[in-house]
Design a protein around this motif. Structure first.
Motif, mmCIF file in Angstrom:
data_model
loop_
_atom_site.group_PDB
_atom_site.id
_atom_site.type_symbol
_atom_site.label_atom_id
_atom_site.label_comp_id
_atom_site.label_asym_id
_atom_site.label_seq_id
_atom_site.Cartn_x
_atom_site.Cartn_y
_atom_site.Cartn_z
ATOM 1 N N ALA A 32 23.134 57.852 -30.736
ATOM 2 C CA ALA A 32 23.284 57.326 -32.093
ATOM 3 C C ALA A 32 22.226 56.270 -32.379
ATOM 4 N N ASN A 33 22.031 55.326 -31.458
ATOM 5 C CA ASN A 33 21.036 54.285 -31.676
ATOM 6 C C ASN A 33 19.627 54.852 -31.719
ATOM 7 N N LEU A 34 19.377 55.894 -30.930
ATOM 8 C CA LEU A 34 18.050 56.509 -30.897
ATOM 9 C C LEU A 34 17.696 57.108 -32.247
ATOM 10 N N GLU A 35 18.633 57.846 -32.831
ATOM 11 C CA GLU A 35 18.342 58.551 -34.074
ATOM 12 C C GLU A 35 18.575 57.695 -35.318
ATOM 13 N N GLU A 36 19.517 56.763 -35.244
ATOM 14 C CA GLU A 36 19.874 56.027 -36.452
ATOM 15 C C GLU A 36 18.807 55.029 -36.879
ATOM 16 N N ASP A 37 17.974 54.561 -35.959
ATOM 17 C CA ASP A 37 16.847 53.733 -36.369
ATOM 18 C C ASP A 37 15.883 54.555 -37.217
ATOM 19 N N VAL A 38 15.653 55.800 -36.821
ATOM 20 C CA VAL A 38 14.744 56.664 -37.575
ATOM 21 C C VAL A 38 15.374 57.069 -38.906
ATOM 22 N N MET A 39 16.692 57.299 -38.891
ATOM 23 C CA MET A 39 17.379 57.636 -40.146
ATOM 24 C C MET A 39 17.284 56.502 -41.151
ATOM 25 N N ASN A 40 17.481 55.285 -40.679
ATOM 26 C CA ASN A 40 17.351 54.128 -41.565
ATOM 27 C C ASN A 40 15.919 53.997 -42.085
ATOM 28 N N LEU A 41 14.971 54.365 -41.257
ATOM 29 C CA LEU A 41 13.563 54.302 -41.641
ATOM 30 C C LEU A 41 13.253 55.223 -42.819
ATOM 31 N N VAL A 42 13.836 56.417 -42.814
ATOM 32 C CA VAL A 42 13.451 57.413 -43.821
ATOM 33 C C VAL A 42 14.450 57.566 -44.968
ATOM 34 N N ALA A 43 15.607 56.890 -44.885
ATOM 35 C CA ALA A 43 16.614 57.103 -45.935
ATOM 36 C C ALA A 43 17.323 55.810 -46.330
ATOM 37 N N HIS A 44 16.691 54.682 -46.093
ATOM 38 C CA HIS A 44 17.351 53.391 -46.286
ATOM 39 C C HIS A 44 17.918 53.208 -47.696
ATOM 40 N N SER A 45 17.186 53.633 -48.682
ATOM 41 C CA SER A 45 17.628 53.400 -50.067
ATOM 42 C C SER A 45 18.873 54.198 -50.422
ATOM 43 N N HIS A 46 19.197 55.196 -49.618
ATOM 44 C CA HIS A 46 20.361 56.041 -49.897
ATOM 45 C C HIS A 46 21.618 55.572 -49.155
ATOM 46 N N TYR A 47 21.462 54.575 -48.284
ATOM 47 C CA TYR A 47 22.630 54.060 -47.573
ATOM 48 C C TYR A 47 23.563 53.362 -48.568
ATOM 49 N N LYS A 48 24.838 53.360 -48.244
ATOM 50 C CA LYS A 48 25.847 52.765 -49.134
ATOM 51 C C LYS A 48 26.628 51.732 -48.339
ATOM 52 N N ARG A 49 26.684 50.504 -48.837
ATOM 53 C CA ARG A 49 27.443 49.452 -48.155
ATOM 54 C C ARG A 49 28.789 49.280 -48.831
ATOM 55 N N ILE A 50 29.832 49.133 -48.009
ATOM 56 C CA ILE A 50 31.187 48.990 -48.520
ATOM 57 C C ILE A 50 31.779 47.702 -47.939
ATOM 58 N N PRO A 51 31.594 46.576 -48.619
ATOM 59 C CA PRO A 51 32.087 45.304 -48.076
ATOM 60 C C PRO A 51 33.600 45.285 -47.844
ATOM 61 N N ASN A 52 34.351 46.054 -48.651
ATOM 62 C CA ASN A 52 35.815 46.061 -48.531
ATOM 63 C C ASN A 52 36.305 47.206 -47.645
ATOM 64 N N TYR A 53 35.530 47.533 -46.610
ATOM 65 C CA TYR A 53 35.863 48.696 -45.775
ATOM 66 C C TYR A 53 37.240 48.582 -45.132
ATOM 67 N N ARG A 54 37.737 47.365 -44.935
ATOM 68 C CA ARG A 54 39.055 47.208 -44.298
ATOM 69 C C ARG A 54 40.187 47.674 -45.215
ATOM 70 N N ASP A 55 39.891 47.801 -46.495
ATOM 71 C CA ASP A 55 40.927 48.163 -47.462
ATOM 72 C C ASP A 55 40.944 49.657 -47.794
ATOM 73 N N LEU A 56 40.084 50.442 -47.193
ATOM 74 C CA LEU A 56 39.987 51.851 -47.544
ATOM 75 C C LEU A 56 41.238 52.616 -47.114
ATOM 76 N N THR A 57 41.682 53.513 -47.960
ATOM 77 C CA THR A 57 42.803 54.390 -47.624
ATOM 78 C C THR A 57 42.254 55.669 -46.989
ATOM 79 N N PRO A 58 43.107 56.473 -46.353
ATOM 80 C CA PRO A 58 42.643 57.762 -45.838
ATOM 81 C C PRO A 58 41.981 58.612 -46.927
ATOM 82 N N GLN A 59 42.492 58.533 -48.154
ATOM 83 C CA GLN A 59 41.889 59.308 -49.242
ATOM 84 C C GLN A 59 40.506 58.772 -49.582
ATOM 85 N N ASP A 60 40.340 57.449 -49.547
ATOM 86 C CA ASP A 60 39.021 56.858 -49.777
ATOM 87 C C ASP A 60 38.019 57.369 -48.739
ATOM 88 N N GLU A 61 38.472 57.441 -47.496
ATOM 89 C CA GLU A 61 37.600 57.919 -46.416
ATOM 90 C C GLU A 61 37.234 59.391 -46.641
#
Length: 324
Positions: free
Chosen positions: A73-102
Motif C-alpha cells: 500500500a505504501n509503495l503504490e499510494e505515494d505514486v497514486m497521490n503523485l498522479v491523482a492528488h486533486s481527486h482525493y476527497k477528505r472527510i473530516p467527520n469520518y467518525r460519524d459515517l454510517t454504513p450507508q455513507d460508506e
C-alpha cells in the motif's frame, strides 16, 4: 550544522514522557549516522496517503535513509497521490459515517483511509495501464523484477510526468527511484497492484514468476545487510508494526540461527513509533527488549519506543535529523 526553528522548538518543549522519547530517538538516529552507521526505515499503515513523502523524500535525498521496507500500500499510494492528488476527497467527520455513507463512497469509486478517500478511477486505473505494460514487456523479454523495480522503471521513464499533481519533491518514490534506493515490499500481493497482477495471472495473461517473490526479497535483504553492516552497523527505524517491520528485522536471526553465520552484527539502533497498546502478545506493541530474546537486538543496542501517532511523530523526528 545549526538547528532550525522546528528542531529548536522540539529541544525546548519536548522534555518529558513521549515527547522526550522523541528527542532521544532523534538524537540517537543523528548520532548513529554521524558515526558512520546506516539506517533502514520501515513503513506500515498508510503513511504514503498521510503524505509522509513531504519529509521522507528529503531524508532519502540527503542520504539519511539507506534502505526502506514498506507495505504494498505504501509503495503504490505515494505514486497514486503523485498522479491523482486533486481527486482525493477528505472527510473530516469520518467518525460519524454510517454504513450507508460508506457504501455511497464505494459506489462513487472512493476507497477510504481514515479521513482520506483515494479516488479509484483516477488513482488506481491511471497507474494500472503503465504497470500492465511494464509487466508484459518484462515477461516478453523473459525478465523478472521486484514490485518496486517496476514502479522505479515507470517513474524514471517519465511516463507519469504529464499526470503529476503535486510537487515531485514531495514524492518519496521519486526520490527513491532517483537514488535507486533498495526496498523490500513484503506481502506486496495484498496491495491493489498485487491484486491486479493476480487477476492477470488467473486470466492466464501473465506468469506469477514475472514479479519476484517475498523469498527473493529476503535473499536480497540478506545480501544487502551482509554488505552494509560493518563498522557502526545498520539501525532500524520502525514506523508502525506489522509485516513491514517484522519481515526485515528477522533477517538478522535468520542469518545467525538458520544459516549459522555467527559473525552477523545485531541491529545497531532501534526505534519504533507505535500507538499500539504495549503487550508482549502483540508484535506491534512489544517493547524493544523483547527483541533481544529473538536474536534481533543486542543488550547494548540503543532502543527507543515512542508511543504516539506516527503521522505526527515521524515528520518531527525527520525534521530534527534534517536540522530543520
Amino acid at each position: 550544522m545549526s538547528k532550525g526553528p522546528v528542531s529548536q522548538f522540539i529541544e525546548k518543549n519536548y522534555l518529558h514522557f513521549n515527547a522526550a522519547a522523541l528527542v532521544d530517538a532523534a538524537k540517537g538516529y543523528e548520532l548513529h549516522l554521524a558515526e558512520g552507521g546506516k539506517m533502514l526505515v520501515s513503513l506500515a499503515g498508510a503513511m504514503s496517503t498521510a503524505e509522509l513523502g513531504i519529509s521522507l523524500a528529503e531524508m532519502i535525498r540527503q542520504d539519511k535513509i539507506a534502505f526502506i521496507s514498506c507495505t504494498g500500500a505504501n509503495l503504490e499510494e505515494d505514486v497514486m497521490n503523485l498522479v491523482a492528488h486533486s481527486h482525493y476527497k477528505r472527510i473530516p467527520n469520518y467518525r460519524d459515517l454510517t454504513p450507508q455513507d460508506e457504501w455511497d463512497l464505494l459506489e462513487n469509486h472512493y476507497n477510504r483511509v481514515t479521513d482520506t478517500c483515494i479516488p479509484e478511477e483516477e488513482a488506481f486505473r491511471r497507474l494500472q495501464s503503465h504497470l500492465e505494460k511494464a509487466w508484459k514487456d518484462a515477461e516478453a523479454k523473459g525478465e523478472r523484477y521486484f514490485p518496486h523495480e517496476y514502479l522505479y522503471s515507470i517513474i524514471l521513464s517519465g511516463a507519469l510526468e504529464p499526470h503529476y499533481e503535486i510537487d515531485p519533491k514531495n514524492s518519496w518514490m521519486i526520490a527513491a527511484a532517483e537514488k535507486n534506493l533498495p526496498i523490500v515490499c513484503p506481502g506486496w500481493e495484498d496491495s491493489t497492484s498485487g491484486n491486479i497482477f493476480t487477476s492477470y495471472v488467473i486470466k492466464g495473461e501473465l506468469k506469477a514468476s514475472t514479479v519476484k517473490s517475498g523469498i527473493e526479497y529476503m535473499v536480497f535483504l540478506t545480501e544487502w545487510y551482509r554488505a552494509n553492516s560493518g563498522g557502526k552497523g545498520v539501525g532500524f527505524f520502525q514506523i508502525g508494526g506489522g509485516i513491514a517491520g517484522d519481515f526485515p528485522i528477522c533477517v538478522v536471526p535468520m542469518m545467525y540461527q538458520d544459516l549459522e553465520w555467527h559473525d552477523v552484527p545485531f541491529w545497531a539502533y532501534f526505534c519504533q513509533i507505535s500507538d499500539s497498546t504495549t503487550s508482549y502478545g502483540s508484535y506491534s506493541g512489544a517493547v524493544p527488549n523483547e527483541k533481544i530474546t529473538w536474536g534481533k537486538l543486542d543488550t547494548t543496542s540503543p532502543k527507543y519506543i515512542i508511543e504516539s501517532d506516527a503521522t505526527i511523530v515521524a515528520p518531527l523526528v525527520f525534521a530534527y535529523v534534517l536540522n530543520q
